[in-house]
Design an enzyme around this catalytic site. Structure first.
Site: not given
Length: 609
Positions: A256, A329
């Protein structure tokens, strides 16, 4: 190889189904149903549907986007403003019209998931907006409902133990049951794709992003539970998604916020990372999510797997024989944005072998980038059609062309029922792991240790359940016949808080301390040491990673719950109180803190009463 089990009905039938709002009709899990067709006839019908689409409509079908608000047409003013700021539209319906989206992903922070009836209404509103398009194609509504520490839909929906807790339980039947019930509840709320299960094998205790989201560190055991969950979800009509290919289990960087590198050799990948993904494919998995990780053994370019043709096409498609949907993702994560701009990332992902583009930070930029790539010949329209074919077949397989809608009645008879909640509790009862019990300190006695103090970490609830952990534990102990009080000291207790906890224990007979990812420098260690120094019984409960016990050598009673969700905390309290025997076994090894190469507690370890 991925099965081409069932394919879409005629475009006319699809348009008819999209125009009505009937009740829930479950999709077949595999095989066919009487209203569906297969083979060359169906492929021709899919081709005719695709042939009706403009290039813009085709490209839009590749995108799965976030949107703010609890309603498809009438979000709260603040959510409408957030939509205008980020996407140039006010609501989900306008977003679908503008970009011809193929899917929408639900998030709690986007205010999509207030409660089950609202979620069902939002889903129906989204599908009505899709039905009103020139070429009506239902949307694939998705979310990250892994359970455990990642769940977007909270109570009153049923919440199950997470992956590592299920790994401790070791039961394929429990894993399948959890997936089936979770899938039934998602289906009833209009969600037909779940980004679960996690197929990563967590072989790195320092992994900051996977950890307890993984079933464990033994590839074969992870593969068995992944298979069970895939079959559970898809038996309920919901597309399962194995993630994060080619395997995110051995990293100490969170994708992330950065771009991790996996140093496994090709042979190590085959032994450690591949088995769960192979098992998912053999089980007929509908979709596989990519990882924003660099794997030099397979691609020396430094590109993340999401953008790597050698990995997604060479390994996933060709070596593993997977022909289902590949979804990225989130394209808003830093791991995929470090090398290329937001216009190029979706194009490179499609060229690598991706079908669905999840949550780009700027839909206008991403959409324009893909259109430009097709118009300049960098991507062919035929390649787009092939991706669209996979997506449409998935939508048909999950019943969306039969009936994309749901009802409040379906919610009421399915979501958070007494039977489902009881099943979740029974499964959780088989997961709590007892790691230390010197001198038979546990179970605690309601006579000798009636007055309990519950202290420790109180992270925000990961799934919209009751929380905080100390409160849930204290309430459960009270229900079990103890007199318990809660005192939160957080994940970084101060000297003052530690003193207050020690003072509070003067009025108690024993203390239960919830720990959260203890490290060598954590002040949680000072809290535990101070409580031990009182001479009163101290019970330590790890509410996230099970490795805490390695940093707490003075503890005489220590357990692992693998999550701080209510269902797992209640189960741990029942074990501490002696209402249930501890049945969980470690699905990962716990290494010694003073000698990281030495095993303290091996895989499969767990005490009983």
């Amino acid at each position: 190889m991925h099965s081409r089990r069932t394919v879409l009905t005629t475009a006319a039938a699809a348009a008819c189904a999209m125009g009505t709002g009937g009740g829930v009709v479950h999709a077949a899990t595999s095989g066919t149903s009487g209203s569906r067709v297969t083979g060359a006839v169906a492929r021709n019908r899919v081709a005719r549907l695709i042939s009706r689409m403009s290039l813009e409509e085709k490209v839009g079908q590749l995108f799965v986007m976030r949107v703010y608000g609890h309603s498809a047409t009438d979000p709260d003013p603040a959510d409408a403003e957030a939509n205008r700021k980020e996407m140039g539209v006010s609501n989900a319906a306008e977003l679908i019209v503008k970009y011809h989206l193929g899917g929408i992903i639900y998030f709690g922070w986007a205010h999509n998931t207030r409660e089950p009836h609202q979620i069902a209404d939002l889903s129906n509103g989204i599908q009505r907006a899709a039905a009103a398009q020139r070429v009506p194609v239902p949307l694939l509504i998705s979310t990250d409902q892994e359970h455990g520490i990642v769940a977007r839909i909270g109570a009153p929906a049923t919440l199950f133990p997470g992956a590592m807790a299920l790994g401790a339980g070791r039961s394929r039947e429990d894993a399948r049951t959890a997936g089936r019930i979770a899938g039934e509840e998602l289906y009833a709320m209009g969600v037909r794709q779940d980004y679960a299960p996690v197929a990563d094998v967590n072989v790195n205790a320092a992994n900051p992003v996977i950890g307890v989201r993984s079933f464990g560190s033994v590839p074969e055991a992870v593969a068995r539970l992944v298979t069970a969950q895939v079959r559970g979800y898809q038996s309920a009509g919901v597309a399962a998604t194995a993630k994060h290919f080619p395997g995110h289990g051995d990293t100490d960087t969170d994708s992330h916020v950065g771009l991790p590198t996996i140093r496994h050799t090709a042979e190590e990948w085959e032994r450690l990372d591949a088995p769960p993904f192979r098992a998912a494919i053999e089980a007929g998995i509908d979709s596989i999510m990519t990882a924003h990780i660099v794997v030099p053994a397979f691609d020396a370019s430094g590109d993340p797997a999401t953008l790597s043709r050698p990995i997604l096409t060479g390994i996933l498609r060709e070596r593993l024989g997977y022909d289902g949907v590949v979804v990225t993702d989130s394209l808003g994560m830093e791991g995929v944005r470090t090398k290329y701009g937001d216009e190029r990332v979706p194009v490179l992902a499609l060229k690598a072998g991706v079908d669905q583009l999840l949550n780009p930070p700027d839909i206008a930029v991403a959409f324009a980038g893909v259109l430009k790539a097709v118009r300049t010949g960098e991507l062919t329209e035929e390649a787009i059609d092939e991706k669209l074919l996979r997506i449409l077949r998935l939508k048909e397989r999950r019943g969306l062309f039969d009936d994309p809608y749901t009802t409040h009645r379906a919610v009421d008879r399915t979501v958070g029922t007494r039977r489902h909640l009881a099943t979740a509790d029974r499964i959780a009862d088989r997961t709590t792991t007892l790691l230390v019990n010197d001198g038979g300190l546990l179970p605690l006695s309601r006579r000798a240790q009636r007055r309990l103090l519950v202290v420790g970490a109180d992270p925000a609830s990961p799934s919209g359940t009751g929380g905080p952990p100390t409160k849930v534990l204290a309430e459960t102990f009270n229900q079990l016949g103890f007199t318990a009080t809660a005192f939160s000291t957080g994940t970084a207790p101060t000297r003052e808080q530690i003193g207050q906890a020690v003072a509070a224990l003067e009025q108690g007979d024993a203390v239960v301390v919830a720990t959260y990812n203890v490290t060598a420098t954590s002040s949680q260690r000072a809290l535990v040491d101070a409580l031990l120094a009182t001479g009163k019984p101290v019970v330590q409960l790890a509410v996230r990673n099970p490795y805490d016990i390695a940093h707490l050598p003075g503890v005489r009673a220590g357990l692992a719950a693998y999550s701080w969700t209510d269902v797992e905390l209640r189960a741990a309290a029942r074990v501490i109180a002696g209402r249930r025997d501890p049945e969980g076994k470690l699905p990962v090894p716990v290494m010694r803190a003073d000698a990281p190469g030495t095993v303290l507690h091996p895989v499969g370890y767990g005490l009983s009463y």
